[in-house]
Design an enzyme around this catalytic site. Structure first.
Site, mmCIF file in Angstrom:
data_model
loop_
_atom_site.group_PDB
_atom_site.id
_atom_site.type_symbol
_atom_site.label_atom_id
_atom_site.label_comp_id
_atom_site.label_asym_id
_atom_site.label_seq_id
_atom_site.Cartn_x
_atom_site.Cartn_y
_atom_site.Cartn_z
ATOM 1 N N LYS A 26 36.664 51.878 -23.395
ATOM 2 C CA LYS A 26 35.626 52.847 -23.060
ATOM 3 C C LYS A 26 35.787 54.147 -23.862
ATOM 4 O O LYS A 26 34.814 54.842 -24.108
ATOM 5 C CB LYS A 26 35.654 53.183 -21.557
HETATM 6 C C1 LIG Z 1 34.328 47.886 -19.153
HETATM 7 C C2 LIG Z 1 35.321 46.854 -19.529
HETATM 8 C C3 LIG Z 1 34.920 45.553 -19.869
HETATM 9 C C4 LIG Z 1 33.479 45.114 -19.785
HETATM 10 O O1 LIG Z 1 32.652 45.728 -20.760
HETATM 11 P P1 LIG Z 1 31.073 45.776 -20.539
HETATM 12 O O2 LIG Z 1 30.561 46.615 -21.652
HETATM 13 O O3 LIG Z 1 30.840 46.387 -19.193
HETATM 14 O O4 LIG Z 1 30.586 44.369 -20.609
HETATM 15 C C5 LIG Z 1 35.901 44.652 -20.265
HETATM 16 N N1 LIG Z 1 37.201 45.003 -20.290
HETATM 17 C C6 LIG Z 1 37.623 46.243 -19.963
HETATM 18 C C7 LIG Z 1 39.080 46.553 -19.995
HETATM 19 C C8 LIG Z 1 36.700 47.208 -19.581
HETATM 20 O O5 LIG Z 1 37.127 48.440 -19.254
#
Ligand SMILES: *Cc1c(COP(=O)(O)O)cnc(C)c1O
Length: 490
Positions: A112
């Site tokens: 993120k």
């Molecule tokens: C948010 C997240 C995901 C999923 O990503 P999306 O964009 O919501 O599909 C997968 N792995 C981790 C560690 C995340 O923080």
């Protein structure tokens, strides 16, 4: 280039406006009216760029109202070595014949950060461009990683404040500690007695309330979102698909033009959708594999064309993917339908009233041309972590393991990139158990235990949580979320 709403294709706004608003007033999401395409020979020219240079170039193609210099100053600040522990920003590593794109070298150790280190720059600049002088209040519903990454991205950014809601039992100990100990004078963190969808629904309800908007406007605030429904969140994610491809070409692992498959651990469908945009731009991508955990609503959708959220909700060891409503899928359906906002609005209405929609055959045909899907059980996820550690001495987290296990179960047709989304230390107890040991039971205890079991050093931002003081410990019912916002701002 304008941005249009998935629920009303006559509504067009500038890129800056799309970023300020986050969500369209009709409840839809903004998408670019035209997806820019690489001219022939252009990808080769990008191969020598650093990560910040590439990010400025790619984002510039989507953001008409930002100059190249402006974007370059943002990407230099967002992806600089001080914020990223790796010179590369996003290293690509080889293990078990596949490539792992490590997106967790930023300040909160999850992917993120790739978007949320960037979004504050895009958002505050967009507000100025739109003549918005009120303080923007970012509301976030998080399944764990977004919340911390958004808090870290927005902390003490002038003209902004941020409130984060997380499901009380839906995040790991370390994630909880990361958020509860957040520093900064413009931050607030509240846990919700419910699951991620309850928190997300609550935030959406607040965004669509005219009453709340009026009350907080009186106090000098305007709401915006840092969830992946915001275009400013999705856009920076397109960059790393192109980056990875060019790294593989530079290293001679892939010939320019040869397709590469990406397997993406998926929750809200933002990460994988960024890969789809990269493919539409002309990046040679073969399959985009949507990997799910036991909450396999997306796998079933891609296989059957039926999106049905009427199903049990499981808490798994990969909590950032414990989601039944994948918001960004709406963007894909809108593109694939040829911008048919009536059709998409109908699907979304059916989803909110019946919890289910069935997509027409034409859309499913184009969807299946680009996407494949697989889901992994909890046992297989643990086995994937164990096998990777035993065979390659490479420690992966539970989310990455879902993608790795899913990719392993498919017939290989091209080079495979696993999108690695979190440091294993964010989910230490599950990783320790997967390696066949007994977790210690506390966030920091498990971090230290995993370190002593593997001799892989924990990232500094997580190791530094030891002894961190808890600043935020309130918990509310989903229906009390409005009140939390009002009492904080008004
Ligand atoms: C948010 C997240 C995901 C999923 O990503 P999306 O964009 O919501 O599909 C997968 N792995 C981790 C560690 C995340 O923080």
């Amino acid at each position: 280039m304008k941005y249009i709403s998935t629920r009303d294709n006559s509504l067009k706004v500038s890129s800056a406006e799309a970023i300020v608003r986050g969500l369209s007033p009709d409840g839809g999401l903004f998408v670019p009216e035209v997806i820019p395409h690489f001219a022939s020979g252009e990808l080769e020219k990008l191969a020598g760029l650093t990560y910040p240079q590439l990010a400025a170039d790619i984002m510039g193609r989507y953001l008409e109202d930002f100059s190249a210099d402006e974007l370059k100053s943002y990407t230099d600040a967002a992806y600089c070595p001080g914020r990223y522990d790796s010179y590369d920003t996003a290293p690509v590593r080889k293990a078990d014949g596949m490539y792992f794109l490590e997106l967790w070298h930023g300040p909160t150790c999850a992917f993120k950060d790739m978007a949320l280190q960037m979004l504050p720059y895009l958002l505050t600049a967009s507000m100025k461009k739109c003549g918005e002088e009120r303080t923007v209040c970012i509301l976030v519903a998080t399944s764990g990683d977004t919340g911390k990454a958004a808090l870290e991205g927005f902390r003490d950014v002038p003209g902004t404040c941020i409130m984060v809601f997380y499901p009380v039992d839906g995040v790991s100990d370390i994630q909880k500690l990361q958020m509860a100990s957040q520093q900064g004078g413009n931050v607030s963190v509240v846990s919700v007695n419910g699951n991620f969808d309850d928190a997300q629904t609550g935030v959406k309800r607040i965004f669509s309330s005219v009453d709340i908007a009026a009350k907080i406007a009186d106090s000098g605030y305007v709401l915006s979102s840092a969830n992946s429904i915001n275009w400013g969140r999705l856009l920076p994610q397109i960059v790393y698909y192109i980056w990875t491809y060019l790294r593989l070409v530079n290293r001679g692992e892939v010939k320019m033009g040869d397709p590469v498959d990406f397997c993406v651990p998926t929750g809200n469908f933002g990460d994988i959708l960024a890969g789809w945009y990269a493919k539409q731009m002309g990046l040679p991508v073969g399959r985009l594999i949507c990997a799910s955990n036991k909450n396999d609503v997306l796998t079933q959708f891609i296989e059957t064309g039926v999106y049905d959220r009427n199903r049990p909700f499981f808490l798994t060891t990969s909590p950032s993917m414990d989601i039944l409503i994948s918001s960004n899928l709406e963007r894909l359906l809108f593109h694939l339908s040829g911008f048919d906002s009536d059709l998409v609005a109908g699907y979304m209405k059916a989803l909110s009233t019946e919890g289910k929609y069935v997509v027409c055959d034409d859309i499913m045909k184009s969807l299946r041309a680009d996407f494949a899907a697989a889901s992994l059980s909890e046992e297989d996820t643990a086995a994937a972590i164990r096998e990777m550690w035993n065979s390659d001495g490479y420690l992966i987290d539970t989310h990455t393991a879902v993608a790795y296990g899913a990719a392993k179960g498919m017939v290989a047709s091209a080079s495979m990139v696993i999108v690695s989304t979190a440091s294993p230390y964010k989910f230490s107890p599950a990783v320790i158990a997967a390696l066949g040991h007994e977790p210690d039971g506390s966030g920091i205890g498990d971090l230290e235990k995993l370190e002593s079991l593997t001799a892989v050093p924990a990232p500094a931002p997580l190791a530094g949580l030891k002894g961190a003081a808890v600043r935020f410990d309130s918990c509310v019912q989903p229906m009390e979320m409005e009140q939390s916002v009002l009492s904080w701002l008004c």
